[in-house]
Motif scaffolding. Sequence first.
Motif, PDB file in Angstrom:
ATOM      1  N   GLY A  90      23.844  41.437 -20.658  1.00  0.00           N
ATOM      2  CA  GLY A  90      25.293  41.576 -20.624  1.00  0.00           C
ATOM      3  C   GLY A  90      25.821  42.305 -21.849  1.00  0.00           C
ATOM      4  O   GLY A  90      26.740  43.129 -21.759  1.00  0.00           O
ATOM      5  N   PHE A  91      25.256  42.012 -22.995  1.00  0.00           N
ATOM      6  CA  PHE A  91      25.715  42.630 -24.248  1.00  0.00           C
ATOM      7  C   PHE A  91      25.333  44.105 -24.317  1.00  0.00           C
ATOM      8  O   PHE A  91      26.136  44.952 -24.743  1.00  0.00           O
ATOM      9  CB  PHE A  91      25.122  41.863 -25.431  1.00  0.00           C
ATOM     10  N   LEU A  92      24.102  44.437 -23.908  1.00  0.00           N
ATOM     11  CA  LEU A  92      23.607  45.806 -24.046  1.00  0.00           C
ATOM     12  C   LEU A  92      24.051  46.716 -22.908  1.00  0.00           C
ATOM     13  O   LEU A  92      24.370  47.893 -23.125  1.00  0.00           O
ATOM     14  CB  LEU A  92      22.079  45.799 -24.124  1.00  0.00           C
ATOM     15  N   PHE A  93      24.052  46.179 -21.672  1.00  0.00           N
ATOM     16  CA  PHE A  93      24.268  47.033 -20.505  1.00  0.00           C
ATOM     17  C   PHE A  93      25.500  46.647 -19.680  1.00  0.00           C
ATOM     18  O   PHE A  93      25.745  47.239 -18.646  1.00  0.00           O
ATOM     19  CB  PHE A  93      23.025  47.006 -19.606  1.00  0.00           C
TER      20      PHE A  93
ATOM     21  N   TRP B  32      25.780  44.117 -17.811  1.00  0.00           N
ATOM     22  CA  TRP B  32      25.385  43.552 -16.521  1.00  0.00           C
ATOM     23  C   TRP B  32      25.970  42.160 -16.378  1.00  0.00           C
ATOM     24  O   TRP B  32      26.304  41.495 -17.365  1.00  0.00           O
ATOM     25  CB  TRP B  32      23.867  43.486 -16.402  1.00  0.00           C
ATOM     26  N   ASP B  33      26.065  41.692 -15.143  1.00  0.00           N
ATOM     27  CA  ASP B  33      26.551  40.340 -14.861  1.00  0.00           C
ATOM     28  C   ASP B  33      25.499  39.331 -15.335  1.00  0.00           C
ATOM     29  O   ASP B  33      24.413  39.241 -14.754  1.00  0.00           O
ATOM     30  CB  ASP B  33      26.820  40.179 -13.365  1.00  0.00           C
ATOM     31  N   SER B  34      25.810  38.570 -16.372  1.00  0.00           N
ATOM     32  CA  SER B  34      24.827  37.668 -16.976  1.00  0.00           C
ATOM     33  C   SER B  34      24.409  36.558 -16.020  1.00  0.00           C
ATOM     34  O   SER B  34      23.228  36.189 -15.958  1.00  0.00           O
ATOM     35  CB  SER B  34      25.391  37.061 -18.265  1.00  0.00           C
ATOM     36  N   LEU B  35      25.343  36.006 -15.254  1.00  0.00           N
ATOM     37  CA  LEU B  35      25.009  34.926 -14.335  1.00  0.00           C
ATOM     38  C   LEU B  35      24.079  35.410 -13.238  1.00  0.00           C
ATOM     39  O   LEU B  35      23.073  34.748 -12.919  1.00  0.00           O
ATOM     40  CB  LEU B  35      26.282  34.328 -13.735  1.00  0.00           C
ATOM     41  N   ALA B  36      24.407  36.564 -12.648  1.00  0.00           N
ATOM     42  CA  ALA B  36      23.551  37.110 -11.594  1.00  0.00           C
ATOM     43  C   ALA B  36      22.160  37.432 -12.148  1.00  0.00           C
ATOM     44  O   ALA B  36      21.142  37.169 -11.492  1.00  0.00           O
ATOM     45  CB  ALA B  36      24.196  38.363 -10.998  1.00  0.00           C
ATOM     46  N   PHE B  37      22.122  38.005 -13.353  1.00  0.00           N
ATOM     47  CA  PHE B  37      20.842  38.314 -13.998  1.00  0.00           C
ATOM     48  C   PHE B  37      20.008  37.045 -14.163  1.00  0.00           C
ATOM     49  O   PHE B  37      18.811  37.027 -13.853  1.00  0.00           O
ATOM     50  CB  PHE B  37      21.115  38.960 -15.362  1.00  0.00           C
ATOM     51  N   TYR B  38      20.652  35.977 -14.631  1.00  0.00           N
ATOM     52  CA  TYR B  38      19.945  34.722 -14.878  1.00  0.00           C
ATOM     53  C   TYR B  38      19.411  34.121 -13.581  1.00  0.00           C
ATOM     54  O   TYR B  38      18.253  33.674 -13.524  1.00  0.00           O
ATOM     55  CB  TYR B  38      20.873  33.733 -15.576  1.00  0.00           C
ATOM     56  N   LEU B  39      20.198  34.117 -12.534  1.00  0.00           N
ATOM     57  CA  LEU B  39      19.771  33.530 -11.258  1.00  0.00           C
ATOM     58  C   LEU B  39      18.616  34.318 -10.646  1.00  0.00           C
ATOM     59  O   LEU B  39      17.666  33.725 -10.112  1.00  0.00           O
ATOM     60  CB  LEU B  39      20.952  33.466 -10.292  1.00  0.00           C
ATOM     61  N   VAL B  40      18.680  35.642 -10.713  1.00  0.00           N
ATOM     62  CA  VAL B  40      17.576  36.452 -10.199  1.00  0.00           C
ATOM     63  C   VAL B  40      16.312  36.212 -11.025  1.00  0.00           C
ATOM     64  O   VAL B  40      15.204  36.118 -10.483  1.00  0.00           O
ATOM     65  CB  VAL B  40      17.965  37.948 -10.204  1.00  0.00           C
ATOM     66  N   HIS B  41      16.480  36.113 -12.340  1.00  0.00           N
ATOM     67  CA  HIS B  41      15.338  35.826 -13.227  1.00  0.00           C
ATOM     68  C   HIS B  41      14.644  34.530 -12.821  1.00  0.00           C
ATOM     69  O   HIS B  41      13.415  34.494 -12.670  1.00  0.00           O
ATOM     70  CB  HIS B  41      15.840  35.723 -14.673  1.00  0.00           C
TER      71      HIS B  41
END
Length: 397
Positions: free
Chosen positions: A308-311, A313-322
């Motif tokens: 989220g900080f660098l790009f 991106w949606d942090s929540l969506a990133f976390y759930l996909v991870h």
Amino acid sequence: MTPMIYTLYGFAIFFFVFWCGIWILHLVAILYGKYKLHNKVSLIPGDVPYPGVSIIKPLMGVDPNLFSNLETFFTMSYPKYELLFCIEDDTDPAIMLVNSLMEKYPSIDTRLFLGGSDVGVNPKINNMNKAYEAAAYDFILVSDSGIRMKEDTLLDMMNCMKENVALVHQMPFTCDREGFAATLEKIYFGTALARNYLFADFLCINCHTGMSTLLRKSVLDEVGGMKAFGCYLAEDFFLAKTFLDKGWKIRISSQPAMQNCGVCEVNNFQARLTRWAKLRVAMLPLIILLEPLSECMVIGASAAWAAGFLFQWDSLAFYLVHVLVWFICDWILLSIVQNGLLPFNKFDFVIGWLFRECSGPYLFLHALFDPAIKWRTRVYKLSWGGVAQEVKPRIKF
């Protein structure tokens, strides 16, 4: 930009790069596990004699599965071996069990050693030292009491013992058992531990655990024998390190070590994980930083913030996909290690996996803030470097 922004960028880049490295670790473990584990065991060529193996079994107490576990060592297809049972207390009920197996299989060369030695603070080394010094063969298999062997496991391990190899060990795993604790153990050993174990072996990094270890006695004798490692609790790590330092190779067997302890409880299992974490921290202090970050929930949250900080991106969506992809990778790796149908359904796996992943960071923090190591009825204090000192008086349970 202000110094604070530069600092945040530094942390964000570190977390994202570390996260990418963890996914490389996942991929390597899955591919290497598929290549390395459960290979077909080939017989030794007919014109080559089978080397003899001395199998050392340290015992303490009896659990419901001990008899059947020990019996698998009497029924192996390997043609030339001896069984050396070690029991420190001459009133231990395991003595009667061993005697009954010796009567049932009189053709197997078996000896029982009572009393142990006093060569250091490590009770396992003390228990095994007499048998080690009396071993008839140059190849020694040290096997914990809860290990269950297949008929061809010893042959598989000997096939890995090449001319430049001095130590072959089995990756810890578990037999199929019932209950949530058994599910939790199988998930941990087939995912978190297997991932790091396979990756470390791929890179030829010391990942040795001493549950089931085949080694060259002549090499160990050059550094003082088994008693030389009595000052360590993690004797397995330092033994393998010594072999590597002398230029020898260590390898893992294609068959995992099948733990089959008759007592399977969540509290006992978590106590084991905490004890191992304390040992790792004392031996490799860098673990204090790296191990918590390697946990799914911790590195996922860190990488989600970094993305989220660098790009933006949606942090929540990133976390759930991870978390979802990590879950799928763990299911694939566990299936590879199991080499067959899992003894539980996907819902049980979800519950056990979530419990393991969420409790992992807590257990590590608990290990950091309570460094004393409890092992059966004894308490130890570790110095940096892994040297152990027993704390007096011994506690009673």
